[in-house]
Design a protein around this motif. Sequence first.
Motif, mmCIF file in Angstrom:
data_model
loop_
_atom_site.group_PDB
_atom_site.id
_atom_site.type_symbol
_atom_site.label_atom_id
_atom_site.label_comp_id
_atom_site.label_asym_id
_atom_site.label_seq_id
_atom_site.Cartn_x
_atom_site.Cartn_y
_atom_site.Cartn_z
ATOM 1 N N GLY A 123 0.755 -1.268 0.007
ATOM 2 C CA GLY A 123 0.118 -0.085 -0.096
ATOM 3 C C GLY A 123 0.789 1.192 -0.036
ATOM 4 O O GLY A 123 0.388 2.277 -0.269
ATOM 5 N N SER A 124 2.184 1.044 0.616
ATOM 6 C CA SER A 124 2.748 2.294 0.838
ATOM 7 C C SER A 124 3.141 2.773 -0.730
ATOM 8 O O SER A 124 3.647 4.220 -0.740
ATOM 9 N N LEU A 125 3.283 2.212 -1.540
ATOM 10 C CA LEU A 125 3.573 2.605 -3.047
ATOM 11 C C LEU A 125 2.668 3.522 -3.746
ATOM 12 O O LEU A 125 3.048 4.351 -4.624
ATOM 13 N N GLY A 126 1.467 3.522 -3.123
ATOM 14 C CA GLY A 126 0.188 4.538 -3.680
ATOM 15 C C GLY A 126 0.018 4.288 -5.203
ATOM 16 O O GLY A 126 -0.530 5.194 -5.556
ATOM 17 N N VAL A 127 -0.051 2.856 -5.655
ATOM 18 C CA VAL A 127 -0.193 2.568 -7.203
ATOM 19 C C VAL A 127 -1.129 1.371 -7.027
ATOM 20 O O VAL A 127 -1.173 0.859 -5.817
ATOM 21 N N PRO A 128 -2.139 1.284 -8.093
ATOM 22 C CA PRO A 128 -3.028 0.254 -8.120
ATOM 23 C C PRO A 128 -2.089 -1.227 -8.239
ATOM 24 O O PRO A 128 -1.014 -1.247 -8.606
ATOM 25 N N VAL A 129 -2.673 -2.055 -7.292
ATOM 26 C CA VAL A 129 -2.105 -3.606 -7.192
ATOM 27 C C VAL A 129 -3.066 -4.343 -7.815
ATOM 28 O O VAL A 129 -4.256 -4.486 -7.237
ATOM 29 N N ALA A 130 -2.554 -5.487 -8.670
ATOM 30 C CA ALA A 130 -3.328 -6.619 -8.952
ATOM 31 C C ALA A 130 -2.648 -7.782 -8.424
ATOM 32 O O ALA A 130 -1.789 -8.094 -8.528
ATOM 33 N N ILE A 131 -3.493 -8.717 -7.797
ATOM 34 C CA ILE A 131 -2.912 -9.872 -7.223
ATOM 35 C C ILE A 131 -3.613 -11.099 -7.595
ATOM 36 O O ILE A 131 -4.761 -11.211 -7.836
ATOM 37 N N ASP A 132 -2.798 -12.149 -7.920
ATOM 38 C CA ASP A 132 -3.547 -13.284 -8.596
ATOM 39 C C ASP A 132 -2.368 -14.610 -8.119
ATOM 40 O O ASP A 132 -1.320 -14.262 -7.374
ATOM 41 N N THR A 133 -2.420 -15.861 -8.322
ATOM 42 C CA THR A 133 -1.625 -16.804 -8.096
ATOM 43 C C THR A 133 -0.411 -16.782 -8.967
ATOM 44 O O THR A 133 -0.583 -16.068 -10.105
ATOM 45 N N ASP A 134 0.720 -17.130 -8.584
ATOM 46 C CA ASP A 134 1.781 -17.204 -9.659
ATOM 47 C C ASP A 134 1.573 -18.339 -10.664
ATOM 48 O O ASP A 134 2.165 -17.681 -11.909
#
Length: 287
Positions: free
Chosen positions: A92-103
Amino acid sequence: MLGAVELGGTKIRVARGGGDGRIEAGETFATVGPDESFARILDFFRGGSPIDAIGIGAFGPVAVGRGDADYGRLRGTPKPGWRDFDIGAAMGSLGVPVAIDTDVNAAGRAEAALGALAGLDSGIYLTVGTGIGGALIVGGSPAPGASHPEMGHVALVRAPGDDCPSVCTWHQNCAEGLASGPAIERRFGASLSALPDGHPGRALIAFYLGQLLASLVLAAAPRRIVIGGGVAKTPGLHERAHAAMLRSLNGYGLYPGVEGPDFVVPPALGDDAGLAGALLMAGACRP
């Protein structure tokens, strides 16, 4: 500029690159505790060119549904110290959108867009390494569901006389427990590729992977199965696993292409499939 993270059970890879999956610069380091690992991840992205979004492919189980209350949080992972760790909050501290999925979903996306699954309406990306995981790719994207698949925990029939304890915390006869990298090390005291070509261990692991592939063929009828991961680098393993799959099917459930030499193949993108997929994910979620 976009960011990518491949969060593996043994190592972590981070990179900058483009929304087309092109990797421009990156680093690799060992996976340790979550706090130390994410401190290094954040240091990488705070230095150098700013990024507009970041994609993360993580080992699981992990909440990957955008509507999940615990989206981005690791669930029942056996990796010490990582259970319930919140990946999204850590970034969160990067302040950009984050997309998360499995490897494996990330790698499957990349192979569908740029590699061995390109142009196919369905396929499976399977990784055999520290664990065994799989992604069902339909129309270029992971198939939707209540959670991500856990293909590595499909139950297998043990070979006669095989009483080696499973390395899986939950199951005594699943693919991960019997044929993953740690399972191979427990059995033989060496990696599969370190065993001589005629060693019976190579045939045993191909026998177990063949059973898993046969189950996937019967359940999903993929056009092609891509097998990546460290264990899959063993010379001849793809061919042996394919032959074992056909023996397991015993003539049933066959369809055009399943018997062909290009049905079970290595990833066209090699070790970069996961990072390339994470960059594609980042490109899809950037502002």
